[in-house]
Scaffold this active site. Structure first.
Site, PDB file in Angstrom:
ATOM      1  N   SER B 121      -9.237  39.206 -11.779  1.00 60.64           N
ATOM      2  CA  SER B 121      -9.397  37.795 -12.123  1.00 60.64           C
ATOM      3  C   SER B 121     -10.854  37.347 -12.188  1.00 60.64           C
ATOM      4  O   SER B 121     -11.154  36.295 -12.712  1.00 60.64           O
ATOM      5  CB  SER B 121      -8.619  36.902 -11.148  1.00 60.64           C
ATOM      6  OG  SER B 121      -9.303  36.774  -9.949  1.00 60.64           O
ATOM      7  N   LYS B 158     -12.260  32.929  -6.458  1.00 62.56           N
ATOM      8  CA  LYS B 158     -12.427  32.072  -7.622  1.00 62.56           C
ATOM      9  C   LYS B 158     -13.801  31.413  -7.612  1.00 62.56           C
ATOM     10  O   LYS B 158     -14.473  31.378  -6.589  1.00 62.56           O
ATOM     11  CB  LYS B 158     -11.374  30.943  -7.596  1.00 62.56           C
ATOM     12  CG  LYS B 158      -9.929  31.377  -7.785  1.00 62.56           C
ATOM     13  CD  LYS B 158      -9.610  31.618  -9.244  1.00 62.56           C
ATOM     14  CE  LYS B 158      -8.140  31.946  -9.454  1.00 62.56           C
ATOM     15  NZ  LYS B 158      -7.616  32.989  -8.543  1.00 62.56           N
TER      16      LYS B 158
END
Lengths: 200, 200
Positions: B121, B158
DNA sequence: TTACTTACGAGTTAATTACGAGTAAATTAT
DNA sequence: ATAATTTACTCGTAATTAACTCGTAAGTAA
């Protein structure tokens, strides 16, 4: 990392260093005071601040009283020489005043060195502009290795591929072209990438 | 370990160590109290907590009373605990038998730890599957920092963004969606990424 | 229960850090 | 060559904080 220190500052870090080596712990401010025949803690604090500024000493969190010092940048156990800046398609820029870069100690080896990455040519392989790559000096590589490749005296970082008796160097960025090695180019491998370190 | 222990803490671990060697079992808190001439269990507990923080002692699950201690992690110079595996959208998998990962010693700090990256990710930011990220424990972050974010008890890596009083978590991979934090979700920051290490 | 561990609040002490001020020697400006 | 300024230290004190201590109460496993 050759910061020149004034004699007094030098004497200060020497003291800290040898105390630490002997006692297996860094000295307290009072111990430094006594050892160096200084009469004020303010003075000790001043030295520490100054030496911290130039990156020779570092405060660690902590133990005695509040913090503790350690001598840094002297015995740099996990440093490798930073030999230069490697880019996509440009000559390797070699650093003269060899700096050092701290690396995990498993990488420390006389044959290894560090290059700072300049361009984005290996971006898609997760090697970004500004990263440090740890290189092992070698003349040979396996398929898929990321190598320091010298092509006509230009050094670049590329992925090495050998298929059908042809060598190809693959950049990992759609903007750059694959380089095919033929007899007309002067080619050699400078080393292969063992690891990448990025500091934010 | 990079941490020097204060004489008192050193004496504490020495006692635990030699007791364990002699009796072939770790001491109880009361035994440590007697052996070290300390008058409060609170003090023993304080030592254990402190020494656990710096990774010198570890509680094992247990046999005398509730738990037992063991002395651990001496002499690993540039290692940080490898606490788990962090993925995109899945719970943080926590490693029990804390392994260690070697890191540049400038990263070594009691508040830091390492996670192994699981998914893709953050690929476009050059953090790949299998990389090790060095995390600094903290509850706050700045715009653009890469953070360990806990959203409804799932941990992910993130990029943190705060705009117009809204928090957004940006994955760096076109396949994944931006997460917007509202009142209905339980959100906290676990730490920020200080560095990345990749070993080939 | 018993034998142990954990949590909490509060206190003491020793060490660090902040601050203001001073001096002597070396540099720079006039 | 002399005056002004900067640099490299020095001092002492006050404020602050880390390291360690205690006692007690609450929690847990056998």
């Amino acid at each position: 990392m050759n910061t020149f220190l004034s004699p007094k500052k030098q004497r200060f870090v020497d003291f800290v260093e040898s105390f630490t080596a002997n006692q297996n712990r860094p000295p307290t401010f009072v111990e430094i005071m006594d050892g160096l025949d200084i009469n004020s803690l303010g003075t000790i604090n001043w030295y520490v601040k100054e030496l911290e500024k130039v990156g020779v000493l570092k405060r660690m969190n902590g133990f005695n009283g509040k913090r503790s010092l350690s001598v840094l940048e002297r015995h740099m156990d996990n440093a490798l020489p930073l030999l230069g800046l490697i880019a996509a398609g440009y000559p390797l820029e070699v650093f003269e005043n060899t700096e050092s870069v701290e690396v995990p100690s498993s990488f420390v080896h006389p044959d290894n060195y560090v290059l700072k990455v300049n361009g984005p040519s290996m971006q898609e392989d997760g090697i970004l502009d500004g990263d440090f790559v740890i290189i092992k000096k070698t003349e040979t590589a396996n398929n898929g290795d990321t190598v320091v490749a010298y092509v006509n005296d230009e050094a670049t970082l590329k992925e090495y591929h050998y298929t059908n008796k042809k060598i190809e160097l693959h950049p990992k960025n759609a903007e750059f072209d694959i380089i095919k090695i033929n007899e007309r180019v002067d080619f050699r491998i400078g080393g292969i990438v063992l690891g990448v370190i990025r500091k934010y």
